[in-house]
Scaffold this motif. Structure first.
Motif, PDB file in Angstrom:
ATOM      1  N   HIS A  46      38.357  23.548  41.800  1.00 11.31           N
ATOM      2  CA  HIS A  46      39.517  23.827  42.634  1.00 11.31           C
ATOM      3  C   HIS A  46      39.407  25.189  43.300  1.00 11.31           C
ATOM      4  N   PHE A  47      40.037  25.297  44.467  1.00 13.54           N
ATOM      5  CA  PHE A  47      40.393  26.570  45.067  1.00 13.54           C
ATOM      6  C   PHE A  47      41.854  26.812  44.682  1.00 13.54           C
ATOM      7  N   SER A  48      42.133  28.007  44.166  1.00 13.88           N
ATOM      8  CA  SER A  48      43.477  28.261  43.642  1.00 13.88           C
ATOM      9  C   SER A  48      43.981  29.625  44.076  1.00 13.88           C
ATOM     10  N   ILE A  49      45.301  29.776  44.032  1.00 10.15           N
ATOM     11  CA  ILE A  49      45.914  31.080  44.142  1.00 10.15           C
ATOM     12  C   ILE A  49      46.255  31.530  42.730  1.00 10.15           C
ATOM     13  N   ALA A  50      45.819  32.726  42.367  1.00 11.03           N
ATOM     14  CA  ALA A  50      46.093  33.289  41.044  1.00 11.03           C
ATOM     15  C   ALA A  50      47.137  34.392  41.192  1.00 11.03           C
ATOM     16  N   LEU A  51      48.109  34.384  40.298  1.00 11.69           N
ATOM     17  CA  LEU A  51      49.231  35.313  40.369  1.00 11.69           C
ATOM     18  C   LEU A  51      49.294  36.165  39.120  1.00 11.69           C
ATOM     19  N   GLY A  52      49.511  37.467  39.311  1.00 13.34           N
ATOM     20  CA  GLY A  52      49.654  38.385  38.190  1.00 13.34           C
ATOM     21  C   GLY A  52      51.113  38.636  37.872  1.00 13.34           C
ATOM     22  N   SER A  53      51.392  39.820  37.304  1.00 18.16           N
ATOM     23  CA  SER A  53      52.755  40.146  36.891  1.00 18.16           C
ATOM     24  C   SER A  53      53.560  40.827  37.987  1.00 18.16           C
TER      25      SER A  53
ATOM     26  N   ALA B 264      37.825  27.967  37.282  1.00 15.24           N
ATOM     27  CA  ALA B 264      38.800  28.230  36.223  1.00 15.24           C
ATOM     28  C   ALA B 264      39.033  29.724  36.036  1.00 15.24           C
ATOM     29  N   VAL B 265      40.184  30.062  35.460  1.00 17.95           N
ATOM     30  CA  VAL B 265      40.554  31.441  35.152  1.00 17.95           C
ATOM     31  C   VAL B 265      40.455  31.640  33.657  1.00 17.95           C
ATOM     32  N   SER B 266      39.805  32.712  33.261  1.00 19.80           N
ATOM     33  CA  SER B 266      39.625  32.981  31.831  1.00 19.80           C
ATOM     34  C   SER B 266      40.688  33.922  31.273  1.00 19.80           C
ATOM     35  N   VAL B 267      41.654  34.332  32.076  1.00 20.66           N
ATOM     36  CA  VAL B 267      42.709  35.256  31.637  1.00 20.66           C
ATOM     37  C   VAL B 267      43.998  34.468  31.446  1.00 20.66           C
ATOM     38  N   PRO B 268      44.433  34.276  30.197  1.00 24.11           N
ATOM     39  CA  PRO B 268      45.599  33.421  29.939  1.00 24.11           C
ATOM     40  C   PRO B 268      46.882  33.909  30.597  1.00 24.11           C
ATOM     41  N   SER B 269      47.002  35.211  30.833  1.00 24.65           N
ATOM     42  CA  SER B 269      48.254  35.751  31.366  1.00 24.65           C
ATOM     43  C   SER B 269      48.437  35.453  32.848  1.00 24.65           C
TER      44      SER B 269
ATOM     45  N   THR C 271      39.965  41.529  51.447  1.00 27.67           N
ATOM     46  CA  THR C 271      38.888  42.043  50.613  1.00 27.67           C
ATOM     47  C   THR C 271      38.169  40.853  49.990  1.00 27.67           C
ATOM     48  N   ILE C 272      36.851  40.783  50.196  1.00 31.98           N
ATOM     49  CA  ILE C 272      36.047  39.687  49.642  1.00 31.98           C
ATOM     50  C   ILE C 272      35.425  40.158  48.338  1.00 31.98           C
ATOM     51  N   SER C 273      35.667  39.431  47.271  1.00 28.90           N
ATOM     52  CA  SER C 273      35.142  39.795  45.954  1.00 28.90           C
ATOM     53  C   SER C 273      34.725  38.510  45.253  1.00 28.90           C
ATOM     54  N   ASN C 274      34.541  38.585  43.919  1.00 24.70           N
ATOM     55  CA  ASN C 274      34.298  37.345  43.181  1.00 24.70           C
ATOM     56  C   ASN C 274      35.469  37.064  42.243  1.00 24.70           C
ATOM     57  N   THR C 275      35.475  35.893  41.677  1.00 18.92           N
ATOM     58  CA  THR C 275      36.621  35.461  40.882  1.00 18.92           C
ATOM     59  C   THR C 275      36.905  36.398  39.711  1.00 18.92           C
ATOM     60  N   GLU C 276      35.866  36.835  39.028  1.00 14.92           N
ATOM     61  CA  GLU C 276      36.061  37.707  37.863  1.00 14.92           C
ATOM     62  C   GLU C 276      36.709  39.023  38.253  1.00 14.92           C
ATOM     63  N   GLU C 277      36.253  39.636  39.344  1.00 13.93           N
ATOM     64  CA  GLU C 277      36.817  40.908  39.788  1.00 13.93           C
ATOM     65  C   GLU C 277      38.260  40.747  40.248  1.00 13.93           C
ATOM     66  N   ILE C 278      38.551  39.654  40.943  1.00 14.31           N
ATOM     67  CA  ILE C 278      39.922  39.418  41.384  1.00 14.31           C
ATOM     68  C   ILE C 278      40.855  39.261  40.179  1.00 14.31           C
ATOM     69  N   CYS C 279      40.411  38.532  39.167  1.00 16.02           N
ATOM     70  CA  CYS C 279      41.222  38.371  37.951  1.00 16.02           C
ATOM     71  C   CYS C 279      41.420  39.710  37.243  1.00 16.02           C
ATOM     72  N   ALA C 280      40.401  40.561  37.252  1.00 12.81           N
ATOM     73  CA  ALA C 280      40.520  41.888  36.646  1.00 12.81           C
ATOM     74  C   ALA C 280      41.545  42.733  37.389  1.00 12.81           C
ATOM     75  N   GLN C 281      41.545  42.656  38.714  1.00 11.87           N
ATOM     76  CA  GLN C 281      42.520  43.397  39.511  1.00 11.87           C
ATOM     77  C   GLN C 281      43.935  42.883  39.252  1.00 11.87           C
ATOM     78  N   LEU C 282      44.072  41.572  39.115  1.00 15.82           N
ATOM     79  CA  LEU C 282      45.383  41.007  38.807  1.00 15.82           C
ATOM     80  C   LEU C 282      45.869  41.446  37.430  1.00 15.82           C
ATOM     81  N   SER C 283      44.992  41.431  36.454  1.00 19.98           N
ATOM     82  CA  SER C 283      45.363  41.824  35.091  1.00 19.98           C
ATOM     83  C   SER C 283      45.768  43.293  35.025  1.00 19.98           C
ATOM     84  N   ALA C 284      45.114  44.110  35.834  1.00 19.10           N
ATOM     85  CA  ALA C 284      45.415  45.548  35.849  1.00 19.10           C
ATOM     86  C   ALA C 284      46.671  45.860  36.654  1.00 19.10           C
TER      87      ALA C 284
END
Length: 291
Positions: free
Chosen positions: A267-274, A149-154, A125-138
């Motif tokens: 950077h290109f990064s992998i972002a990890l949720g909970s 950069a990621v604006s979600v501290p968690s 799924t191709i999205s943008n950084t903000e939407e991907i971070c929102a999906q991870l947070s949810a």
């Protein structure tokens, strides 16, 4: 009722003999007898009739044998499925990736991963950084590939690669011959990525560092496609900022000109949720970190 009890019941029913079933299962005869007795006592039903030295299934035992075989078969299939998933002989990898990553950095790596693990099904799924971070947070997804950069501290991030933003204009633009200072960035029109994209966020961070208000720019268009922006700028009078991976070919072919204003490396990064990673996701994360 346990799977072990079902296994013992099926073995006894198929052989109509306690000792033969015990030998086949590598158990003691007393353990087999106890398992059958426990089943019968639990439901108040006789499953076997003892006829001399033989045992025969009762009517209830015949009915239960069909169900026991079906349940035990499903349990074996489930165990086999888990073993396949753990050994990466099956599974599904769904990658969420920001646009620049998905279009330029990721495809070759997905092909290499698929060659290593051909039994894993791949989707993206191709999205943008903000939407991907929102999906991870949810908690909707367990990982995503993002820019900047990621604006979600968690969220936890791990750097995979480095990227460079470039300010580009058409060859006919004044800046192609006379590069401006950062203070003069408000003197042209702009076509930019949409808010929420990693590219837009990185650009705005640089503007803030230079003391330039984003609202002071004449942004004539915002698009979600890197390619569409590059085409608009190459045939018009606006400027844009895009990843070097997007515009390097266009610059080499003289369709765009790079303007000498340095942007900080991003950077290109992998972002990890909970959420925990599946075996396929964990293997893909390791593959990206090591390759």
């Amino acid at each position: 009722m346990t799977l072990e009890q079902l296994r013992i019941f099926i073995a006894v029913a198929e052989r109509e003999h306690m000792t033969q079933a015990a030998d086949a299962l590598a158990l003691t005869q007393s353990a087999v007898s106890h398992a059958i007795m426990t089943l019968e006592q639990a439901f108040g039903l006789k499953l076997f009739d003892r006829v001399g030295r033989r045992i025969l299934l009762t009517a209830a035992g015949h009915v239960f044998l069909d169900e026991a075989r079906a349940v035990y078969s499903r349990a074996l299939s489930a165990r086999e499925r888990l073993e396949e998933l753990g050994a990466l002989r099956a599974g599904h990898l769904h990658v969420w990736a920001s646009q620049t990553l998905a279009s330029y950095w990721l495809p070759a790596r997905l092909n290499r991963f698929r060659a290593l693990h051909p039994d894993i099904k791949l989707t993206m799924t191709i999205s943008n950084t903000e939407e991907i971070c929102a999906q991870l947070s949810a908690g909707t997804i367990s990982f995503g590939l993002i820019e900047g950069a990621v604006s979600v501290p968690s969220l936890k991030t791990e750097i995979l690669a480095h990227d460079q933003l470039l300010l580009v204009v058409s060859p006919e633009h004044d800046w192609a011959r006379c590069p401006p200072s950062p203070a003069r960035l408000g003197e042209t029109r702009w076509v930019l990525r949409e808010k929420g994209s990693g590219t837009r966020s990185s650009f705005e961070t640089s503007l803030t560092a230079w003391g330039i208000a984003v609202d002071s720019l004449d942004i004539v268009m915002q698009l979600t496609s890197n390619e569409a922006i590059a085409a608009m700028v190459s045939t018009g009078d606006a400027a844009t900022v895009l990843s070097a991976s997007v515009v390097s070919g266009l610059i080499e072919n003289s369709l765009l000109c790079s303007v000498a204003i340095p942007f900080p490396e991003r950077h290109f990064s992998i972002a990890l949720g909970s959420r925990s990673l599946s075996p396929a996701e964990a293997a893909f994360r390791s593959f990206l970190r090591n390759g």
